[in-house]
Design a protein around this motif. Structure first.
Motif, PDB file in Angstrom:
ATOM      1  N   VAL A 189       0.798  -1.232   0.000  1.00 32.11           N
ATOM      2  CA  VAL A 189       0.000   0.000   0.000  1.00 32.11           C
ATOM      3  C   VAL A 189       0.827   1.276   0.000  1.00 32.11           C
ATOM      4  N   GLY A 190       2.036   1.260   0.581  1.00 29.34           N
ATOM      5  CA  GLY A 190       2.862   2.456   0.614  1.00 29.34           C
ATOM      6  C   GLY A 190       2.327   3.521   1.545  1.00 29.34           C
ATOM      7  N   GLY A 191       2.725   4.773   1.310  1.00 23.11           N
ATOM      8  CA  GLY A 191       2.173   5.925   2.011  1.00 23.11           C
ATOM      9  C   GLY A 191       2.364   5.884   3.519  1.00 23.11           C
ATOM     10  N   LYS A 192       1.311   6.264   4.228  1.00 25.24           N
ATOM     11  CA  LYS A 192       1.374   6.418   5.682  1.00 25.24           C
ATOM     12  C   LYS A 192       1.652   5.096   6.399  1.00 25.24           C
ATOM     13  N   MET A 193       1.200   3.979   5.832  1.00 24.78           N
ATOM     14  CA  MET A 193       1.455   2.693   6.472  1.00 24.78           C
ATOM     15  C   MET A 193       2.937   2.350   6.424  1.00 24.78           C
ATOM     16  N   LEU A 194       3.574   2.587   5.295  1.00 25.06           N
ATOM     17  CA  LEU A 194       5.007   2.330   5.185  1.00 25.06           C
ATOM     18  C   LEU A 194       5.786   3.204   6.164  1.00 25.06           C
ATOM     19  N   GLU A 195       5.393   4.450   6.274  1.00 18.51           N
ATOM     20  CA  GLU A 195       6.063   5.353   7.197  1.00 18.51           C
ATOM     21  C   GLU A 195       5.948   4.848   8.637  1.00 18.51           C
ATOM     22  N   ALA A 196       4.758   4.397   9.020  1.00 17.96           N
ATOM     23  CA  ALA A 196       4.559   3.888  10.380  1.00 17.96           C
ATOM     24  C   ALA A 196       5.397   2.641  10.629  1.00 17.96           C
ATOM     25  N   VAL A 197       5.478   1.755   9.642  1.00 17.11           N
ATOM     26  CA  VAL A 197       6.247   0.524   9.803  1.00 17.11           C
ATOM     27  C   VAL A 197       7.703   0.823  10.139  1.00 17.11           C
ATOM     28  N   LEU A 198       8.263   1.856   9.540  1.00 19.99           N
ATOM     29  CA  LEU A 198       9.678   2.163   9.749  1.00 19.99           C
ATOM     30  C   LEU A 198       9.984   2.571  11.183  1.00 19.99           C
ATOM     31  N   ASN A 199       8.951   2.868  11.970  1.00 17.56           N
ATOM     32  CA  ASN A 199       9.160   3.149  13.393  1.00 17.56           C
ATOM     33  C   ASN A 199       9.209   1.881  14.232  1.00 17.56           C
ATOM     34  N   HIS A 200       8.937   0.722  13.602  1.00 19.17           N
ATOM     35  CA  HIS A 200       8.814  -0.516  14.364  1.00 19.17           C
ATOM     36  C   HIS A 200       9.694  -1.648  13.836  1.00 19.17           C
ATOM     37  N   VAL A 201      10.586  -1.342  12.919  1.00 19.47           N
ATOM     38  CA  VAL A 201      11.419  -2.394  12.336  1.00 19.47           C
ATOM     39  C   VAL A 201      12.501  -2.844  13.302  1.00 19.47           C
ATOM     40  N   ASN A 202      12.827  -4.127  13.258  1.00 15.44           N
ATOM     41  CA  ASN A 202      13.930  -4.683  14.027  1.00 15.44           C
ATOM     42  C   ASN A 202      15.231  -4.582  13.251  1.00 15.44           C
ATOM     43  N   LYS A 203      16.304  -4.889  13.911  1.00 16.08           N
ATOM     44  CA  LYS A 203      17.618  -4.890  13.276  1.00 16.08           C
ATOM     45  C   LYS A 203      17.606  -5.832  12.066  1.00 16.08           C
ATOM     46  N   CYS A 204      18.097  -5.336  10.943  1.00 19.87           N
ATOM     47  CA  CYS A 204      18.204  -6.105   9.693  1.00 19.87           C
ATOM     48  C   CYS A 204      16.843  -6.559   9.163  1.00 19.87           C
ATOM     49  N   ALA A 205      15.802  -5.809   9.453  1.00 26.10           N
ATOM     50  CA  ALA A 205      14.479  -6.106   8.889  1.00 26.10           C
ATOM     51  C   ALA A 205      14.530  -5.997   7.370  1.00 26.10           C
ATOM     52  N   ARG A 206      13.594  -6.702   6.736  1.00 27.04           N
ATOM     53  CA  ARG A 206      13.496  -6.643   5.277  1.00 27.04           C
ATOM     54  C   ARG A 206      12.115  -6.145   4.879  1.00 27.04           C
ATOM     55  N   ILE A 207      12.091  -5.255   3.897  1.00 25.20           N
ATOM     56  CA  ILE A 207      10.825  -4.689   3.421  1.00 25.20           C
ATOM     57  C   ILE A 207      10.755  -4.846   1.906  1.00 25.20           C
ATOM     58  N   PRO A 208      10.204  -5.953   1.398  1.00 25.48           N
ATOM     59  CA  PRO A 208       9.974  -6.066  -0.047  1.00 25.48           C
ATOM     60  C   PRO A 208       8.813  -5.143  -0.450  1.00 25.48           C
ATOM     61  N   LEU A 209       9.059  -4.305  -1.424  1.00 24.16           N
ATOM     62  CA  LEU A 209       8.040  -3.377  -1.915  1.00 24.16           C
ATOM     63  C   LEU A 209       7.338  -4.012  -3.104  1.00 24.16           C
ATOM     64  N   CYS A 210       6.152  -4.553  -2.866  1.00 21.98           N
ATOM     65  CA  CYS A 210       5.403  -5.254  -3.905  1.00 21.98           C
ATOM     66  C   CYS A 210       4.516  -4.294  -4.694  1.00 21.98           C
ATOM     67  N   GLY A 211       3.906  -3.337  -3.995  1.00 20.95           N
ATOM     68  CA  GLY A 211       3.014  -2.381  -4.640  1.00 20.95           C
ATOM     69  C   GLY A 211       2.673  -1.264  -3.690  1.00 20.95           C
ATOM     70  N   MET A 212       2.051  -0.205  -4.217  1.00 20.37           N
ATOM     71  CA  MET A 212       1.656   0.933  -3.386  1.00 20.37           C
ATOM     72  C   MET A 212       0.295   1.424  -3.849  1.00 20.37           C
ATOM     73  N   ILE A 213      -0.704   0.588  -3.620  1.00 14.46           N
ATOM     74  CA  ILE A 213      -2.016   0.837  -4.198  1.00 14.46           C
ATOM     75  C   ILE A 213      -2.641   2.140  -3.703  1.00 14.46           C
ATOM     76  N   SER A 214      -2.249   2.598  -2.522  1.00 13.26           N
ATOM     77  CA  SER A 214      -2.804   3.854  -2.009  1.00 13.26           C
ATOM     78  C   SER A 214      -2.327   5.055  -2.808  1.00 13.26           C
ATOM     79  N   GLN A 215      -1.313   4.864  -3.653  1.00 14.25           N
ATOM     80  CA  GLN A 215      -0.712   5.984  -4.379  1.00 14.25           C
ATOM     81  C   GLN A 215      -0.974   5.964  -5.883  1.00 14.25           C
ATOM     82  N   TYR A 216      -1.537   4.885  -6.408  1.00 16.99           N
ATOM     83  CA  TYR A 216      -1.611   4.712  -7.858  1.00 16.99           C
ATOM     84  C   TYR A 216      -2.465   5.767  -8.556  1.00 16.99           C
ATOM     85  N   ASN A 217      -3.506   6.245  -7.905  1.00 16.68           N
ATOM     86  CA  ASN A 217      -4.430   7.171  -8.573  1.00 16.68           C
ATOM     87  C   ASN A 217      -4.066   8.634  -8.381  1.00 16.68           C
ATOM     88  N   LYS A 218      -2.843   8.884  -7.871  1.00 16.75           N
ATOM     89  CA  LYS A 218      -2.383  10.252  -7.639  1.00 16.75           C
ATOM     90  C   LYS A 218      -1.191  10.569  -8.539  1.00 16.75           C
TER      91      LYS A 218
END
Length: 350
Positions: free
Chosen positions: A237-266
């Motif tokens: 989904v991207g956007g605000k959810m991705l931003e929030a996740v970055l406050n909770h990641v552990n050491k060496c976390a992995r974030i595969p970016l599959c899509g950002m559907i919240s942003q497609y229509n902008k």
């Protein structure tokens, strides 16, 4: 005239830079197509569409501008394409394909009938496999492959890892969560309704989930569900959810970016920014975007895994079948509505 068919198809009449495409952008027409043997070039096959995949990434090919996903724009006045299950009805490549073969094509015309190069066929389908045809569009198609790459290849969570999946009840999310559970992970998902939270827990085996429409603070929601932090986040989904996740990641976390559907229509200047990328440095986080085209060489491995999971009952799916090729535009629009659940498939013919 023998060997001539009337074929209905969807074509792009005008680009749509923002918002949802409408009937002003995607139009429906009927064309006359000869499928007689002498009309099929060497190395080509005539096919009829059975099932057509409807996926969010298609939206990015209607904007008329280059986009972050890097897909080529559909040409104006040309038929659009999508991942499809097709039946061969005529062949000029009899060494590999004969009439009646069922095949998967990643970019088949969204049309009832067409003639395509046989080199564009990804694989044959075994009609006796015991797996329903829509599954080859869903768990064994684009969304399943995206989930498999995101979890198995890039995320690579270890048993006991904390895994978060956004758009968890969607076509990618429902597969990704189950793949993480098969690996022995603790899996939490975010969805757009309480009904979907119940679905991912009861049908797809998620440990828990939350309705993002009921959360005023994503950061607080993630604090509740991930007191020990996030090891892998598959972002849909991207956007605000991705931003929030970055406050909770552990050491060496992995974030595969599959899509950002919240942003497609902008347009890009109106898309949500992510302000806390600094968190990636101290936690040594790997955030990696991916496109399936880079991984087609792994499709055989993916298909073997997923077919096994389906036959063993380890992986459940949910498809929304919309009957008739004329339903394609409404099917596409439904992807951007929180009412949609599971994989959207247009059934052209049984």
């Amino acid at each position: 005239m023998e060997g001539v068919v009337e074929s209905r198809e969807w074509y792009l009449a005008a680009y749509c830079p923002q918002g949802l495409p409408t009937s002003e952008h995607l139009k429906f027409r009927t064309v006359t197509l000869s499928i007689a043997s002498d009309s099929i070039p060497d190395g080509h096959v005539a096919v009829e569409s059975l099932f057509i995949s409807v996926d969010p990434y298609l939206r990015t090919r209607f904007t008329g501008t280059s986009d972050g996903l890097g897909f080529q724009q559909f040409p104006i006045d040309q038929v659009i394409t999508s991942f499809s299950v097709l039946r061969v009805i005529g062949s000029k490549d009899r060494k590999h394909y004969t009439e009646g073969d069922l095949v998967l094509v990643p970019a088949a015309p969204v049309a009832e009938y067409s003639i395509i190069p046989s080199s564009e066929i990804l694989r044959k389908i075994d009609a006796q496999s015991g797996i329903s045809m829509p599954e080859y569009i869903g768990s064994l198609g684009i969304p399943g492959f995206a989930a498999w790459i995101g979890i198995e290849v890039l995320g690579d969570p270890k048993p006991g890892s904390n895994v978060f999946i956004s758009a968890a009840s969607g076509a990618v999310g429902m597969n990704a969560g189950q793949l993480a559970k098969i690996r022995g992970c603790r899996v939490i998902g975010s969805t757009g309704s309480d009904e979907k939270v119940k679905l991912i827990k009861e049908e797809f085996g998620y440990d828990d989930g939350f309705n993002y429409n009921e959360e005023s603070d994503f950061d607080a929601a993630l604090s509740r569900h991930f007191p020990d932090g996030i090891d892998v986040y598959l972002d849909n989904v991207g956007g605000k959810m991705l931003e929030a996740v970055l406050n909770h990641v552990n050491k060496c976390a992995r974030i595969p970016l599959c899509g950002m559907i919240s942003q497609y229509n902008k347009v890009w200047t109106e898309r949500d920014g992510v302000r806390n990328l600094l968190n990636m440095i101290g936690k040594e986080v790997r955030m990696e975007g991916f496109l399936l085209g880079t991984y087609w060489h792994r499709f055989g491995d993916f298909a073997k895994d997923m077919e096994g999971y389906i036959k063993e009952g380890k992986l459940k799916t949910k498809n929304k079948l919309n009957v008739g090729i004329e339903s394609f535009l409404d099917s596409l629009s439904s992807l951007f509505s929180s009412s949609n659940i599971g994989k959207v498939v247009v059934q052209v013919k049984a």
